[in-house]
Motif scaffolding. Structure first.
Motif, PDB file in Angstrom:
ATOM      1  N   SER A 161     -18.684   3.908  -4.038  1.00  0.00           N
ATOM      2  CA  SER A 161     -18.178   3.134  -5.166  1.00  0.00           C
ATOM      3  C   SER A 161     -16.656   3.180  -5.224  1.00  0.00           C
ATOM      4  CB  SER A 161     -18.774   3.674  -6.469  1.00  0.00           C
ATOM      5  OG  SER A 161     -18.239   3.002  -7.584  1.00  0.00           O
ATOM      6  N   ASN A 162     -16.096   4.386  -5.064  1.00  0.00           N
ATOM      7  CA  ASN A 162     -14.643   4.538  -5.130  1.00  0.00           C
ATOM      8  C   ASN A 162     -13.934   3.816  -3.993  1.00  0.00           C
ATOM      9  OD1 ASN A 162     -14.942   6.103  -7.401  1.00  0.00           O
ATOM     10  ND2 ASN A 162     -14.874   8.045  -6.299  1.00  0.00           N
ATOM     11  N   ILE A 163     -14.479   3.930  -2.798  1.00  0.00           N
ATOM     12  CA  ILE A 163     -13.850   3.304  -1.626  1.00  0.00           C
ATOM     13  C   ILE A 163     -13.913   1.788  -1.730  1.00  0.00           C
ATOM     14  CG2 ILE A 163     -13.983   3.044   0.886  1.00  0.00           C
ATOM     15  CD1 ILE A 163     -15.255   5.927   0.867  1.00  0.00           C
ATOM     16  N   LEU A 164     -15.063   1.268  -2.153  1.00  0.00           N
ATOM     17  CA  LEU A 164     -15.200  -0.184  -2.299  1.00  0.00           C
ATOM     18  C   LEU A 164     -14.243  -0.721  -3.360  1.00  0.00           C
ATOM     19  CD1 LEU A 164     -19.063  -0.712  -2.022  1.00  0.00           C
ATOM     20  CD2 LEU A 164     -17.304  -1.442  -0.398  1.00  0.00           C
ATOM     21  N   SER A 165     -13.986   0.071  -4.395  1.00  0.00           N
ATOM     22  CA  SER A 165     -13.034  -0.357  -5.422  1.00  0.00           C
ATOM     23  C   SER A 165     -11.640  -0.530  -4.834  1.00  0.00           C
ATOM     24  CB  SER A 165     -12.988   0.675  -6.557  1.00  0.00           C
ATOM     25  OG  SER A 165     -14.209   0.721  -7.242  1.00  0.00           O
ATOM     26  N   PHE A 216      -1.411  -3.074   4.598  1.00  0.00           N
ATOM     27  CA  PHE A 216      -1.094  -1.756   5.145  1.00  0.00           C
ATOM     28  C   PHE A 216      -1.165  -0.669   4.075  1.00  0.00           C
ATOM     29  CE2 PHE A 216       2.038   1.576   5.957  1.00  0.00           C
ATOM     30  CZ  PHE A 216       1.604   2.041   7.187  1.00  0.00           C
ATOM     31  N   TRP A 217      -0.856  -1.018   2.829  1.00  0.00           N
ATOM     32  CA  TRP A 217      -0.788  -0.022   1.768  1.00  0.00           C
ATOM     33  C   TRP A 217      -2.149   0.586   1.466  1.00  0.00           C
ATOM     34  CZ3 TRP A 217       3.975   1.149   1.454  1.00  0.00           C
ATOM     35  CH2 TRP A 217       4.959   0.172   1.655  1.00  0.00           C
ATOM     36  N   ALA A 218      -3.201  -0.114   1.776  1.00  0.00           N
ATOM     37  CA  ALA A 218      -4.535   0.428   1.510  1.00  0.00           C
ATOM     38  C   ALA A 218      -4.785   1.685   2.325  1.00  0.00           C
ATOM     39  CB  ALA A 218      -5.596  -0.624   1.835  1.00  0.00           C
ATOM     40  N   ARG A 219      -4.171   1.777   3.504  1.00  0.00           N
ATOM     41  CA  ARG A 219      -4.355   2.967   4.351  1.00  0.00           C
ATOM     42  C   ARG A 219      -3.900   4.231   3.623  1.00  0.00           C
ATOM     43  NH1 ARG A 219      -5.335   2.125   9.727  1.00  0.00           N
ATOM     44  NH2 ARG A 219      -5.177  -0.032  10.459  1.00  0.00           N
ATOM     45  N   GLU A 220      -2.742   4.151   2.976  1.00  0.00           N
ATOM     46  CA  GLU A 220      -2.206   5.327   2.301  1.00  0.00           C
ATOM     47  C   GLU A 220      -3.121   5.781   1.169  1.00  0.00           C
ATOM     48  OE1 GLU A 220       1.780   4.960   1.039  1.00  0.00           O
ATOM     49  OE2 GLU A 220       2.561   4.366   3.005  1.00  0.00           O
ATOM     50  N   VAL A 221      -3.633   4.822   0.412  1.00  0.00           N
ATOM     51  CA  VAL A 221      -4.513   5.163  -0.703  1.00  0.00           C
ATOM     52  C   VAL A 221      -5.804   5.791  -0.188  1.00  0.00           C
ATOM     53  CG1 VAL A 221      -5.822   4.246  -2.647  1.00  0.00           C
ATOM     54  CG2 VAL A 221      -3.548   3.342  -2.141  1.00  0.00           C
ATOM     55  N   ILE A 237      -7.752  -4.317  16.562  1.00  0.00           N
ATOM     56  CA  ILE A 237      -8.361  -3.319  15.680  1.00  0.00           C
ATOM     57  C   ILE A 237      -7.501  -3.091  14.445  1.00  0.00           C
ATOM     58  CG2 ILE A 237      -8.914  -0.861  15.505  1.00  0.00           C
ATOM     59  CD1 ILE A 237      -9.852  -1.069  18.445  1.00  0.00           C
ATOM     60  N   HIS A 238      -6.191  -2.964  14.620  1.00  0.00           N
ATOM     61  CA  HIS A 238      -5.298  -2.764  13.471  1.00  0.00           C
ATOM     62  C   HIS A 238      -5.281  -3.996  12.568  1.00  0.00           C
ATOM     63  CE1 HIS A 238      -3.991   1.115  14.726  1.00  0.00           C
ATOM     64  NE2 HIS A 238      -3.410   0.696  15.829  1.00  0.00           N
ATOM     65  N   GLN A 239      -5.273  -5.181  13.172  1.00  0.00           N
ATOM     66  CA  GLN A 239      -5.275  -6.409  12.385  1.00  0.00           C
ATOM     67  C   GLN A 239      -6.563  -6.558  11.588  1.00  0.00           C
ATOM     68  OE1 GLN A 239      -3.111  -8.711  11.660  1.00  0.00           O
ATOM     69  NE2 GLN A 239      -1.441  -7.864  12.877  1.00  0.00           N
ATOM     70  N   SER A 240      -7.657  -6.062  12.136  1.00  0.00           N
ATOM     71  CA  SER A 240      -8.944  -6.147  11.453  1.00  0.00           C
ATOM     72  C   SER A 240      -8.850  -5.532  10.061  1.00  0.00           C
ATOM     73  CB  SER A 240     -10.018  -5.421  12.265  1.00  0.00           C
ATOM     74  OG  SER A 240     -11.195  -5.233  11.501  1.00  0.00           O
ATOM     75  N   PHE A 241      -8.121  -4.434   9.959  1.00  0.00           N
ATOM     76  CA  PHE A 241      -7.986  -3.752   8.673  1.00  0.00           C
ATOM     77  C   PHE A 241      -6.788  -4.261   7.878  1.00  0.00           C
ATOM     78  CE2 PHE A 241      -6.621  -0.447   5.807  1.00  0.00           C
ATOM     79  CZ  PHE A 241      -7.809   0.041   5.277  1.00  0.00           C
ATOM     80  N   ASP A 242      -5.617  -4.285   8.515  1.00  0.00           N
ATOM     81  CA  ASP A 242      -4.379  -4.597   7.786  1.00  0.00           C
ATOM     82  C   ASP A 242      -4.328  -6.028   7.261  1.00  0.00           C
ATOM     83  OD1 ASP A 242      -3.580  -2.030   8.287  1.00  0.00           O
ATOM     84  OD2 ASP A 242      -2.352  -2.533  10.026  1.00  0.00           O
ATOM     85  N   SER A 243      -4.861  -6.982   8.016  1.00  0.00           N
ATOM     86  CA  SER A 243      -4.801  -8.373   7.572  1.00  0.00           C
ATOM     87  C   SER A 243      -5.741  -8.637   6.405  1.00  0.00           C
ATOM     88  CB  SER A 243      -5.148  -9.324   8.725  1.00  0.00           C
ATOM     89  OG  SER A 243      -6.501  -9.162   9.120  1.00  0.00           O
ATOM     90  N   TYR A 258      -7.270  -4.168  -2.831  1.00  0.00           N
ATOM     91  CA  TYR A 258      -6.251  -4.543  -1.850  1.00  0.00           C
ATOM     92  C   TYR A 258      -6.585  -5.848  -1.132  1.00  0.00           C
ATOM     93  CZ  TYR A 258      -3.584  -0.369  -2.674  1.00  0.00           C
ATOM     94  OH  TYR A 258      -2.795   0.579  -3.276  1.00  0.00           O
ATOM     95  N   SER A 259      -7.845  -6.250  -1.120  1.00  0.00           N
ATOM     96  CA  SER A 259      -8.167  -7.567  -0.562  1.00  0.00           C
ATOM     97  C   SER A 259      -7.673  -8.672  -1.493  1.00  0.00           C
ATOM     98  CB  SER A 259      -9.683  -7.702  -0.339  1.00  0.00           C
ATOM     99  OG  SER A 259     -10.392  -7.819  -1.565  1.00  0.00           O
ATOM    100  N   GLU A 260      -7.598  -8.368  -2.781  1.00  0.00           N
ATOM    101  CA  GLU A 260      -7.059  -9.340  -3.742  1.00  0.00           C
ATOM    102  C   GLU A 260      -5.574  -9.571  -3.494  1.00  0.00           C
ATOM    103  OE1 GLU A 260      -7.961  -7.604  -7.470  1.00  0.00           O
ATOM    104  OE2 GLU A 260     -10.070  -8.256  -7.485  1.00  0.00           O
ATOM    105  N   LEU A 261      -4.882  -8.534  -3.050  1.00  0.00           N
ATOM    106  CA  LEU A 261      -3.448  -8.666  -2.789  1.00  0.00           C
ATOM    107  C   LEU A 261      -3.169  -9.548  -1.574  1.00  0.00           C
ATOM    108  CD1 LEU A 261      -2.184  -5.014  -3.451  1.00  0.00           C
ATOM    109  CD2 LEU A 261      -2.343  -6.950  -5.028  1.00  0.00           C
TER     110      LEU A 261
END
Length: 408
Positions: free
Chosen positions: A217-221, A18-23, A8-14, A226-229
């Motif tokens: 819109s804001n969340i998808l941005s 990880f930095w996307a969580r804070e934002v 579950i964590h890898q689904s998001f973080d990979s 962060y997917s680009e990173l």
């Protein structure tokens, strides 16, 4: 359990880092993100706003299906609409009644949308935004339609509230616009504003709908950035698909119910990569899902693998016929195991080969000597998995065809 949490964590973080969580946690919106490729379609991220609105702790929500938010008066018709949106990978905006942890019901606008992989067009996640509907801004819903309410539904584990909306299905999708933080003051307002009267839930007004679209819109941005990173780009529209080989989320969900170890590979892509791996396969091999998808199955081979067997597999695939072999494979930790492997072509509703399914059974010495009377033989287990996969693929291709015929 630990393996499931890691998945579950890898689904998001990979995907987003990880930095996307804070934002995302700094955003005032109430939303959840779910992963249809994981068995049970669980929530993989829940915002602080959502947790505050529902009264749950993060550990009580992440990893669970959205059915946990349903209750006696959750509208079954709304749940079915959410289910259909998930099957057809479409955006949905609907008013629904959910329940907090303390049992209090509340009306909310549920906006769910799919998040696509920019590389192959598959649905990676579903984003669900939940906007509480305030009494002073609502109109009462008509109860003369004869709709029955039930806790019974079919959930996919979308975002908390999203899931709450579905209680058993998936959430909804979002779209555009810039978000005014003042528009979300409702989240921090007195909870009494979100309570409902005994006569039923309310319909969302234009204000709630604009808030939902803005939040999406804001969340998808953020997710896109962060997917680009990470180099694993996502997008919000299926038109960004670079090929016709996307893996439908409806198929992900149906395959997730199969408990046996198996993978699906796509013969139409270069090097025939794995496009689906069951939870049991990940447990057997020790790999995380993101370490498996996109790779050819030969990554399981090692120093003492008999490559005459791999050639036999290759010849069977080229001839489009099934085969069963006994092959030495290797786990992530380097340990080896004898794999009773069955490979079979899987055709879609038009009769064309869409995938190849590979079913793995670890050979056990006890089973080799004496099979228990009430236990299925390896051949029977192979056959049962292949049969279910074929039915799922054909059903999914029919859904896709129906979806295409409706679009214009």
């Amino acid at each position: 359990m630990e393996s499931q949490l890691n998945t579950i964590h890898q689904s998001f973080d990979s995907r987003y880092s990880f930095w996307a969580r804070e934002v995302l946690d700094e955003m005032p919106d109430c939303f959840t993100i779910t992963d249809p490729s994981i068995s049970g379609h669980p929530i993989v991220f829940a915002s602080r706003g959502f947790l505050k609105m529902c009264g749950y702790r993060k550990e009580e929500v992440v990893g669970r299906n959205g059915r946990m938010f349903q209750g006696p008066m959750t509208c079954r018709r709304s749940v079915l609409e959410i289910r259909e949106a998930v099957r057809f990978e479409k955006t949905l905006q609907i008013s629904i009644l959910n329940y907090r942890k303390d049992g209090r019901p509340f009306s909310m606008l549920f906006h769910m949308c799919p998040v696509f992989s920019k590389e192959d067009g598959t649905v990676i996640h579903f984003l669900s935004v939940h906007v509480p509907i305030l009494k002073k801004a609502q109109q009462r819903r008509s109860w003369s339609s004869g709709v029955t309410f039930s806790e019974d539904g079919y959930g996919y584990g979308f975002s908390e509230t999203v899931r709450g909306y579905c209680r058993r299905d998936v959430g909804d999708s979002g779209s555009i616009a810039e978000l005014d933080s003042r528009s979300f003051a409702a989240v921090d307002s007195d909870d009494r504003e979100m309570e409902m009267d005994d006569d039923g839930p309310y319909e969302a007004g234009e204000l709630e709908k604009r808030k939902a679209i803005s939040a999406v819109s804001n969340i998808l941005s953020v997710l896109t950035h962060y997917s680009e990173l990470t180099g694993r780009l996502v997008c919000s529209r299926k038109s960004c698909i670079s090929s016709e080989t996307g893996f439908p989320s409806s198929l992900n969900i149906s395959l997730g119910r199969i408990k046996q170890s198996f993978v699906l590979t796509n013969p139409h892509l270069e090097d025939m990569p794995i496009v689906y791996a069951s939870d049991a396969f990940l447990q057997l091999t020790g790999y995380d899902r993101h370490q498996v998808l996109g790779r050819n199955c030969r990554f399981l081979c090692g120093e003492y693998t008999d490559f005459a067997i791999t050639n036999q597999i290759k010849e069977s695939i080229e001839a489009a016929r099934p085969c069963t072999v006994r092959i030495l494979n290797y786990r992530k930790d380097g340990s080896s195991f004898w794999n009773l492997l069955h490979i079979s072509p899987v055709r879609n509703a038009t009769g064309k080969i869409a995938y190849y399914v590979g079913v793995q059974i670890e050979e056990e010495e006890e089973c080799s000597k004496n099979m228990e009377r009430n236990r299925l033989s390896p051949e029977q287990r192979h056959t049962s998995v292949v049969a279910v996969v074929k039915v799922s693929v054909r059903g999914s291709s029919m859904v896709a065809a129906a979806s295409s015929s409706k679009s214009y």
